[in-house]
Design a protein around this motif. Structure first.
Motif, PDB file in Angstrom:
ATOM      1  N   TYR A 136       0.840  -1.206   0.000  1.00 46.77           N
ATOM      2  CA  TYR A 136       0.000   0.000   0.000  1.00 46.77           C
ATOM      3  C   TYR A 136       0.870   1.249   0.000  1.00 46.77           C
ATOM      4  CZ  TYR A 136      -3.573   3.399   1.043  1.00 46.77           C
ATOM      5  OH  TYR A 136      -4.403   4.477   0.960  1.00 46.77           O
ATOM      6  N   ASP A 137       1.886   1.279   0.855  1.00 46.92           N
ATOM      7  CA  ASP A 137       2.767   2.446   0.903  1.00 46.92           C
ATOM      8  C   ASP A 137       3.433   2.696  -0.443  1.00 46.92           C
ATOM      9  OD1 ASP A 137       2.249   3.119   3.530  1.00 46.92           O
ATOM     10  OD2 ASP A 137       3.989   2.042   4.332  1.00 46.92           O
ATOM     11  N   TRP A 138       3.857   1.637  -1.096  1.00 48.61           N
ATOM     12  CA  TRP A 138       4.544   1.774  -2.378  1.00 48.61           C
ATOM     13  C   TRP A 138       3.587   2.224  -3.467  1.00 48.61           C
ATOM     14  CZ3 TRP A 138       8.978   2.719  -4.338  1.00 48.61           C
ATOM     15  CH2 TRP A 138       9.253   2.452  -5.673  1.00 48.61           C
ATOM     16  N   THR A 139       2.416   1.618  -3.538  1.00 51.98           N
ATOM     17  CA  THR A 139       1.481   1.943  -4.624  1.00 51.98           C
ATOM     18  C   THR A 139       0.747   3.260  -4.404  1.00 51.98           C
ATOM     19  OG1 THR A 139      -0.273   0.608  -3.617  1.00 51.98           O
ATOM     20  CG2 THR A 139       1.118  -0.472  -5.280  1.00 51.98           C
ATOM     21  N   HIS A 140       0.766   3.785  -3.188  1.00 52.23           N
ATOM     22  CA  HIS A 140       0.077   5.045  -2.902  1.00 52.23           C
ATOM     23  C   HIS A 140       1.050   6.173  -2.532  1.00 52.23           C
ATOM     24  CE1 HIS A 140      -3.207   2.187  -2.712  1.00 52.23           C
ATOM     25  NE2 HIS A 140      -4.010   3.204  -2.930  1.00 52.23           N
ATOM     26  N   ALA A 141       2.309   5.991  -2.831  1.00 60.05           N
ATOM     27  CA  ALA A 141       3.296   7.033  -2.552  1.00 60.05           C
ATOM     28  C   ALA A 141       3.024   8.231  -3.458  1.00 60.05           C
ATOM     29  CB  ALA A 141       4.707   6.507  -2.793  1.00 60.05           C
ATOM     30  N   THR A 142       3.139   9.406  -2.891  1.00 56.62           N
ATOM     31  CA  THR A 142       2.943  10.616  -3.685  1.00 56.62           C
ATOM     32  C   THR A 142       4.227  10.955  -4.430  1.00 56.62           C
ATOM     33  OG1 THR A 142       3.662  12.106  -1.924  1.00 56.62           O
ATOM     34  CG2 THR A 142       1.303  11.504  -1.963  1.00 56.62           C
ATOM     35  N   ASP A 144       5.708  13.753  -4.372  1.00 61.75           N
ATOM     36  CA  ASP A 144       6.586  14.489  -3.457  1.00 61.75           C
ATOM     37  C   ASP A 144       7.379  13.539  -2.557  1.00 61.75           C
ATOM     38  OD1 ASP A 144       5.784  16.920  -4.464  1.00 61.75           O
ATOM     39  OD2 ASP A 144       4.330  17.310  -2.860  1.00 61.75           O
ATOM     40  N   GLN A 145       6.713  12.491  -2.064  1.00 60.47           N
ATOM     41  CA  GLN A 145       7.418  11.524  -1.221  1.00 60.47           C
ATOM     42  C   GLN A 145       8.537  10.841  -1.997  1.00 60.47           C
ATOM     43  OE1 GLN A 145       4.045   9.104  -0.116  1.00 60.47           O
ATOM     44  NE2 GLN A 145       4.073   9.905   1.978  1.00 60.47           N
ATOM     45  N   LEU A 146       8.224  10.405  -3.205  1.00 66.75           N
ATOM     46  CA  LEU A 146       9.233   9.722  -4.018  1.00 66.75           C
ATOM     47  C   LEU A 146      10.389  10.653  -4.369  1.00 66.75           C
ATOM     48  CD1 LEU A 146       6.874   7.672  -6.344  1.00 66.75           C
ATOM     49  CD2 LEU A 146       8.294   6.787  -4.485  1.00 66.75           C
ATOM     50  N   GLU A 147      10.065  11.905  -4.668  1.00 67.44           N
ATOM     51  CA  GLU A 147      11.098  12.871  -5.017  1.00 67.44           C
ATOM     52  C   GLU A 147      11.997  13.180  -3.810  1.00 67.44           C
ATOM     53  OE1 GLU A 147      11.095  17.482  -6.320  1.00 67.44           O
ATOM     54  OE2 GLU A 147       9.740  16.156  -7.456  1.00 67.44           O
ATOM     55  N   THR A 148      11.393  13.361  -2.652  1.00 64.32           N
ATOM     56  CA  THR A 148      12.165  13.632  -1.442  1.00 64.32           C
ATOM     57  C   THR A 148      13.072  12.451  -1.109  1.00 64.32           C
ATOM     58  OG1 THR A 148      10.390  15.034  -0.604  1.00 64.32           O
ATOM     59  CG2 THR A 148      12.006  14.251   0.997  1.00 64.32           C
ATOM     60  N   TYR A 149      12.515  11.242  -1.223  1.00 68.91           N
ATOM     61  CA  TYR A 149      13.329  10.051  -0.965  1.00 68.91           C
ATOM     62  C   TYR A 149      14.480   9.947  -1.966  1.00 68.91           C
ATOM     63  CZ  TYR A 149      14.871   5.268  -1.493  1.00 68.91           C
ATOM     64  OH  TYR A 149      15.655   4.157  -1.639  1.00 68.91           O
ATOM     65  N   LEU A 166      10.667   2.106   1.280  1.00 67.20           N
ATOM     66  CA  LEU A 166       9.843   1.613   2.383  1.00 67.20           C
ATOM     67  C   LEU A 166      10.564   1.796   3.727  1.00 67.20           C
ATOM     68  CD1 LEU A 166       8.371  -1.543   0.662  1.00 67.20           C
ATOM     69  CD2 LEU A 166       7.194   0.610   1.138  1.00 67.20           C
ATOM     70  N   ALA A 167      11.877   1.539   3.754  1.00 63.07           N
ATOM     71  CA  ALA A 167      12.636   1.740   4.984  1.00 63.07           C
ATOM     72  C   ALA A 167      12.696   3.227   5.334  1.00 63.07           C
ATOM     73  CB  ALA A 167      14.038   1.167   4.821  1.00 63.07           C
ATOM     74  N   TRP A 168      12.897   4.069   4.335  1.00 64.06           N
ATOM     75  CA  TRP A 168      12.936   5.507   4.552  1.00 64.06           C
ATOM     76  C   TRP A 168      11.602   6.011   5.084  1.00 64.06           C
ATOM     77  CZ3 TRP A 168      10.058   9.232   1.814  1.00 64.06           C
ATOM     78  CH2 TRP A 168      10.433  10.557   2.030  1.00 64.06           C
ATOM     79  N   ARG A 169      10.508   5.536   4.504  1.00 62.31           N
ATOM     80  CA  ARG A 169       9.181   5.977   4.946  1.00 62.31           C
ATOM     81  C   ARG A 169       8.912   5.510   6.375  1.00 62.31           C
ATOM     82  NH1 ARG A 169       4.115   5.225   5.799  1.00 62.31           N
ATOM     83  NH2 ARG A 169       2.512   6.609   5.042  1.00 62.31           N
ATOM     84  N   ALA A 170       9.312   4.289   6.682  1.00 62.71           N
ATOM     85  CA  ALA A 170       9.089   3.748   8.036  1.00 62.71           C
ATOM     86  C   ALA A 170       9.871   4.508   9.089  1.00 62.71           C
ATOM     87  CB  ALA A 170       9.456   2.274   8.081  1.00 62.71           C
ATOM     88  N   ALA A 171      11.028   5.032   8.712  1.00 65.03           N
ATOM     89  CA  ALA A 171      11.868   5.751   9.649  1.00 65.03           C
ATOM     90  C   ALA A 171      11.365   7.175   9.905  1.00 65.03           C
ATOM     91  CB  ALA A 171      13.301   5.803   9.127  1.00 65.03           C
ATOM     92  N   ARG A 172      10.468   7.662   9.072  1.00 68.38           N
ATOM     93  CA  ARG A 172       9.996   9.033   9.233  1.00 68.38           C
ATOM     94  C   ARG A 172       8.901   9.145  10.230  1.00 68.38           C
ATOM     95  NH1 ARG A 172       8.506  11.842   4.206  1.00 68.38           N
ATOM     96  NH2 ARG A 172       9.215  13.650   5.295  1.00 68.38           N
TER      97      ARG A 172
END
Length: 172
Positions: A136-142, A144-149, A166-172
């Motif tokens: 879900y996190d991967w398929t619904h990433a915005t 902006d999120q992908l660009e920031t990562y 996914l690890a980066w998002r989990a750490a935020r």
């Protein structure tokens, strides 16, 4: 509506939960409280937080109690159950005739069938819940999120990857 009526509100902590967050909370609930098959909750235990099936654990993650799930009034769980059922189908856990047949199974039936399958263990259930949350996190990433990562990874002189995101998002 009369302005003197009390308006239903969602606590701020729950207002922003995504299906991925709910799936991870459900997995944690099952780890801590136990897992059941064939019933939403193990009512033989005298506890406010009984062992639960996947649907029951999702209900507990959303509502904090078992009442809405047992009464069938748990529409807030639908997006999470819908994504989980779709994930189970895409991942090969659901026979195609159950998903596309003339008497197509509902999202709840697909999740219940997976939960109650004789060969599945708690470990299998936890793995699927967490993998589905990552999906879900991967398929619904915005964007902006992908660009920031991606910028973060390039600053670290690494290439961006799905696992890294996914690890980066989990750490935020």
């Amino acid at each position: 509506m009369n302005p003197t009526q009390n308006q239903p509100t969602t606590p701020a902590a729950l207002a922003d939960l995504t299906p991925a967050d709910i799936l991870r909370c459900a997995a944690r609930y099952l780890e801590l409280r136990g897992w059941t098959k064939s019933v939403h909750y193990d009512r033989t235990t005298e506890t406010a937080f009984p062992p639960a099936c996947i649907t029951g654990a999702i209900g507990m993650a959303v509502y904090g109690n078992h009442t809405p799930t047992q009464t069938g009034d748990d529409g807030d769980c639908d997006p999470t159950l819908r994504h989980l059922a779709d994930y189970l189908w895409r991942d090969g856990h659901v026979p195609e005739h159950d998903y596309y047949g003339a008497l197509c199974c509902s999202d709840r039936e697909i999740v219940a069938d997976f939960n109650d399958h004789a060969s599945h263990t708690l470990t299998d259930v936890l793995d699927v819940l967490r993998d589905c949350a990552d999906d879900y996190d991967w398929t619904h990433a915005t964007g902006d999120q992908l660009e920031t990562y991606a910028e973060y990874e390039y600053d670290q002189e690494r290439l961006p990857t799905r696992a890294g995101f996914l690890a980066w998002r989990a750490a935020r």
